[in-house]
Structures are given as C-alpha cells and as structure tokens.
Design an enzyme around this catalytic site. Structure first.
Site, short mmCIF file in Angstrom:
data_model
loop_
_atom_site.label_atom_id
_atom_site.label_comp_id
_atom_site.label_asym_id
_atom_site.label_seq_id
_atom_site.Cartn_x
_atom_site.Cartn_y
_atom_site.Cartn_z
N SER A 29 28.26 45.69 30.54
CA SER A 29 29.59 45.19 30.89
C SER A 29 29.90 43.92 30.10
CB SER A 29 29.62 44.87 32.39
OG SER A 29 30.81 44.17 32.72
N ASP B 87 31.56 52.79 29.04
CA ASP B 87 31.08 51.47 28.58
C ASP B 87 29.70 51.58 27.93
OD1 ASP B 87 33.27 49.93 29.12
OD2 ASP B 87 32.38 48.81 30.77
N THR C 282 40.90 45.87 35.06
CA THR C 282 39.97 45.13 35.91
C THR C 282 40.73 44.03 36.66
OG1 THR C 282 38.28 45.52 34.24
CG2 THR C 282 37.74 43.88 35.87
N THR D 218 36.17 46.38 38.99
CA THR D 218 36.89 47.23 38.05
C THR D 218 36.69 48.70 38.35
OG1 THR D 218 37.18 47.59 35.67
CG2 THR D 218 34.93 47.39 36.43
N GLY E 244 39.84 42.39 31.18
CA GLY E 244 40.20 42.53 29.76
C GLY E 244 39.11 43.10 28.88
N GLY E 245 38.19 43.92 29.44
CA GLY E 245 37.14 44.51 28.61
C GLY E 245 36.35 43.40 27.93
N1 GLU Z 1 34.50 48.09 32.00
C1 GLU Z 1 34.71 46.77 31.50
C2 GLU Z 1 33.46 45.96 31.58
O1 GLU Z 1 32.69 46.13 32.45
C3 GLU Z 1 35.74 46.05 32.29
C4 GLU Z 1 37.02 46.78 32.23
C5 GLU Z 1 37.98 46.12 31.37
O2 GLU Z 1 38.48 45.06 31.78
O3 GLU Z 1 38.22 46.65 30.29
O4 GLU Z 1 33.23 45.15 30.76
#
Ligand code: GLU
Length: 596
Positions: free
Chosen positions: A473, A453, A411, A429, A494-495
């Site tokens: 998210s 997700d 992201t 992202t 960073g998820g």
């Molecule tokens: N898909 C993740 C989210 O929406 C963001 C992607 C990531 O940074 O891992 O939380």
C-alpha cells in the site's frame, strides 16, 4: 429521465436545500443527512476531520458523549462507509495509527489479503498481464476485507465502546439517507458503465434508466443498514462467518452480473479465507526529523518508509532558508529517489524481508541525497539504491526494480483526537473509486479491488501476487510528536500520491512557514520516479512551478491530488482541525467545544 434534462433544476433545488437548511421531505419521513463543508475549526475537548460533514458530526457526537478518539474514529468511519461508499467501507481495508495518552504509538493493519489459492499468475492470461480495468472489474481483484476486523480490534484494545455502539450512528444514516452532492454524483458517473452490468450495484446507485441519481436527491442504503445491524448484534463474526460471508464468497466466485458484454472474471475467495482473516497490530515507522518524531505506517504499506526516507534526505538541507523553488526542487528530488527504493524493496513483510531499518537509515539517506543535483532535475526512472547494506537487521530480500504505478484512486482519511490526548490517524479504502464494481447482493457494500495493488504483471517482484499475502500500500496515516506530545496528525487518499501529499504537507508546515490549513490547501505536485511530475494546474502555473520547469522538471497536469485531513495541537492547548477547502468539494473539520 435523462439526468441531463433534470440537472439544472436539481442544482437549483440543491442550492435551496443548502441555503434553507433541513431537507423538505414528504410527511412521515425523517430528514435525510447532508454534507456541510467546513474546512477549519479550533477549540478544545477533542476534534475530528474527515471529507464528510455527516461523518465528522458523528465523531464529535461520540466524543461529546464521552467516547474516546478510537470510538469516534470507528463511528465516523462507519458513516463514511455509507456516505463515501466508492472510497471506503466494510468491503475493503486500511491502516489505523493510534497515539495513546501515555505517549505510546501503535498501529492496526486491516489490509485486505489475497485468498489462499491465489497464485502469482492470477492476472496473467496467455503470457500477457490483464489490462487494469479487466483485472479490476472482477471477482478476482477482491482481497479478503479487513475493515470490520480492524475496527473490532482497535475498539477492543484502545476504545471504550463496543462495535455495536460504534456503528449505531451509521445505521441511522444508511436508513434515513443523505443528499447526493456533486462529488458523489461524479463518482457514480465514472462507474456507471460498469455498475450497469451488476444488478445489485445498478439498483443501489443508478436510476432505472442507468444514469446516476441527480444531485440533490436522496441516497438511502437499507441493505447496508441491515448489514451494520447484524454486525452490531453479533460482532465481527456476523461478517466473517455465516450468511454475509457466504454472500461475499458467492459474489467473488460468481460475479453477480446480468447481460454484461464484458468479462467479469471469477475469484477464488473461500469461507475459510474470511474465517481466518486477522487484523495485525504493528509497530509504526519512526523518523526523527528536525527535532520531532514522525510516526507512520510500516509495511505492507510503503507509506511510512517512503515518507521517512524522503524526510531523512531533506533533513540535510536548510529548506527554510532556500527560495520556494529551490526548496520544492529538493522535495521533488527526495521523493523521486525514495520512490525508486520503495518500488524495489517494499512488500508484505511476511513474504519479503523488507529492509525497513535501511530504508529509514540516515546514512542511507545521505547516499541518496548525494545524487541530487541542486540545479537540475534528475531523469527518471532513477535506479534504486541498496538499503540492505544499511539495515541493522541485515534485510536480505532481493529487491527488484519496477516501474512506478502512477494511478491514483480515492480512499479516505480521517483524523480524530479526544480530550485525554488519544489521537487517531486512519486511512481506509476499497482501492479504486468504486472498488471492483460489485455491491454484494442484499448487503449494500462494494467489494474492494485491492489485489491490483500487487505488481500483478510480474511473477518475480517482491510485491507479486501470492496466497495469503497483503498487497503493498501507499497509505500513510501519520502522527507527529514533539517531546512526546502530539503536534500534528495528517493523512490523505490518492494511491501513491498519498506519500507525496503527506510529505508535502509536512514540509510546508515544518519547514516552509505555512499554517496547517495553508499546507493542506496549497497546490500539490507528486514526483514518483516517473519522467514527468504529476501536478495540479495551480502548481504548474505558480512562480515556483515555472522556476522548477527552468530546472528541468516536466509536469503532467492532474485535476486534483489527494484530499487530506489533519490536526495540529497548538501551544495554547487548543486543537486546530483542518480539511480541504476545495478538493473533493471541501471537507469537514470540527471540534468538541469552542469552534463549531
Ligand atoms: N489502494 C491504495 C493503497 O493502498 C489506496 C487507494 C488509492 O487511494 O488509490 O495505496
């Protein structure tokens, strides 16, 4: 030629390029762009900070030409779609928080959406959920992309430029190309085995021998330049209808693989799914914390409610008067309990009655704080609390406990301000680094794998897969106001560590006496209701890391957590822009006048 033989030589070339400035190319060709890290800048007239020097410069140029912060954000984001294609782009989605000069704060949700025909068992075969990679590298994991609609909507309502003008700088970057750096190289390397299966991904990002292009060589993307030109000409309809939409649907329904030994499962996205996609303007979450107002992203992101709940828990402590170890112990514990609630109660609000008011209630936070032992780390997983009992709207959704997902993708986050006080904090992202691995043939952009997700291993969890739904998210684009005036703007990739990174930066800045650049640079730890806390080596090895271990915290070493950017609006009227000094190779912070 095998990359390994050429790399030392190319490192030398790259170093020469960096020292010597413009890249020498054969006559008749225009100079490619290159990333020049600069972690801080202070000045006036607007500021921008992203992970990439080319994108930050595009934002600053847009501001200098009279564009506002939303214009500059979209210009930079379109460039990031070229230079950071494994983290973001028009094949994905995101969340944009905007503070208007009159003090209003609003947000745009351009999150990807599950195609209408998706069902809760989409990723379950023979009663067994697919493994992550099998789910990810497929047509099935791609949600309907929201980025183009989000840019269009934000520009239309809060910008001064058209989409046509805003994507122009990115067309030039895609056409001329940029110098591949180590971060880009490593991201290709991590995906090479999968890109090899997909001719469109392979030809764009790999050498003919199937290895990543070397550091110091030039990456161009003429297909993406053409796609951006079509969007510039026809607006968002070029993407959501017509030939580009056709190509997206084909790539999803029939993954364009050749000679693959692994299975690339098809998806069910249709032209109608694309045609009916809408970005949604949403009221951000708001948390009062020690006299400032923290605005962040509401569901379907869990960013705002989780950062807010943790801050509410922490407000009960005088963090500034504690030792660093004791303050960080409370930070980790507040995050642990907030994640238990996040995991159980946050999903797309159109499908699940999220108790936002309860999650953000001070009284609910007090019940969670009461469970924190000041002298001992709790053992995770801790159970969720019941925010519904504290929800003024009586949120009646039945939460369901779920294990924390501890994966972190990439992201990207950018923060931009202009001279009139418009401030933008935007995270976008394609989910994992490299999304679903499929470059849409002839179009030059990767598709997202955002549908992983969802809690895709469950058919009952509030965040289960459902047609038309947006996956939960963790993105937490955040803006902090003091007495209604901008004070801070931050965010990170960073998820689910996005949440802990934003929280840690706020705590380091507001409570623990760090400057914003220090708060961004400081070693990170992420406790997400898991047995061990993910932490960078420098955190584990610090005196406070050892102190926390003595309180019962155990750590799982993680190379890097997040890649934040931020702005601080200083008392003397200047803006301090800050990016990472080291993570992801260092980011880029610039101001319109006075500081670079
Ligand atoms: N898909 C993740 C989210 O929406 C963001 C992607 C990531 O940074 O891992 O939380």
């Amino acid at each position: 030629m095998p990359a390994v033989l050429t790399r030392p030589l190319l490192w030398l070339c790259a170093a020469t390029i960096l020292l010597a400035g413009p890249v020498a190319v054969s006559s008749g060709q225009e100079r490619p762009y290159r990333h020049d890290p600069q972690p801080t800048a202070v000045g006036h007239g607007g500021a921008a900070t992203t992970v990439d020097g080319v994108a930050t410069r595009a934002a600053i140029r847009t501001l200098r030409q009279g564009g506002n912060a939303v214009d500059a954000t979209v210009a930079a984001a379109a460039v990031l779609g070229v230079t950071e294609p494994f983290s973001c782009g028009i094949g994905g989605g995101g969340f944009m928080l905007i503070r208007e000069p009159d003090g209003e704060v609003t947000s745009f949700d351009s999150r990807e959406t599950a195609p209408a025909a998706m069902t809760p068992d989409a990723f379950i075969e023979g009663g067994t959920p697919l493994g992550f990679d099998a789910a990810r590298y497929s047509g099935r994991s791609a949600g309907v992309p929201g980025t183009v609609a989000g840019w269009d909507e934000a520009l239309e309502r809060h910008g001064t430029l058209s989409l046509r003008e805003a994507v122009r700088p990115a067309i030039d970057v895609a056409r001329r190309g940029f110098v591949i750096d180590q971060t880009f190289f490593s991201q290709v390397e991590g995906n090479a085995a999968f890109f090899k299966d997909v001719p469109s991904s392979r030809s764009l990002y790999l050498d003919p021998d199937g290895t990543p292009r070397d550091v110091g060589t030039i990456q161009r993307n003429v297909d993406l330049a053409r796609t951006y030109r079509a969007i510039a000409r026809e607006g968002r309809r070029a993407f959501y209808r017509g030939e580009i939409a056709q190509d997206i649907v084909s790539a999803v329904q029939t993954p364009p693989v050749a000679g693959a030994t692994r299975t690339w499962r098809p998806g069910v996205m249709t032209l109608r799914d694309l045609r009916t996609y809408d970005a949604i303007e949403r009221r951000p979450t708001q948390t009062r914390y020690r006299g400032v107002d923290v605005y962040s992203m509401a569901p379907p992101s869990s960013g705002g409610t989780t950062v807010g709940e943790a801050l509410n828990i922490l407000e009960g402590y005088e963090l500034g008067s504690l030792s660093r170890t004791d303050a960080l112990h409370r930070f980790l514990e507040a995050s642990r309990f907030s994640f238990a609630d996040r995991n159980a109660f946050v999903a797309d609000p159109a499908y699940f009655d999220v108790p936002v008011g309860g999650l953000l209630s001070k009284d609910f936070a007090a019940t969670r704080r009461a469970l924190i032992d000041p002298a001992r780390a709790a053992t995770s997983p801790v159970p969720a609390g019941d925010p519904r009992a504290f929800d003024p709207a009586g949120g009646d959704g039945a939460g369901e406990a779920a294990a924390s997902v501890t994966r972190a993708g990439t992201t990207t986050h950018l923060t931009v301000s202009d001279r009139d006080g418009q401030v933008v904090s935007y995270t976008f992202t394609i989910e994992s680094t490299g999304g679903n691995g499929i470059v849409v043939p002839g179009r030059g952009f990767l598709l997202n794998n955002e549908l992983t997700d969802f809690n895709f291993d469950s058919t009952t969890h509030p965040n289960r897969v459902e047609g038309g739904k947006r996956p939960r998210s963790s993105m937490a684009p955040t803006i902090v106001l003091r007495d209604g005036a901008p004070y801070l703007a931050v965010g990170s990739p960073g998820g689910s560590t996005i949440i802990t990174t934003v929280l840690q930066i706020l705590v380091e800045r507001i409570d623990l006496g760090r400057t914003l650049p220090e708060a961004i640079a400081t070693p990170r730890a992420a406790q997400r209701n898991t047995a061990s806390t993910s932490a960078e080596a420098a955190f584990i090895d610090s005196p406070e890391g050892r102190g926390l271990a003595a309180l019962g915290h155990t750590f799982a070493p993680t190379a890097e957590i997040g890649a934040a950017t931020g702005l601080e609006f200083l008392a003397d009227g200047r803006v301090l822009a800050a990016a990472e000094p080291a993570r992801r190779g260092g980011g880029s912070a610039r101001v319109v006048s006075g500081g670079g």
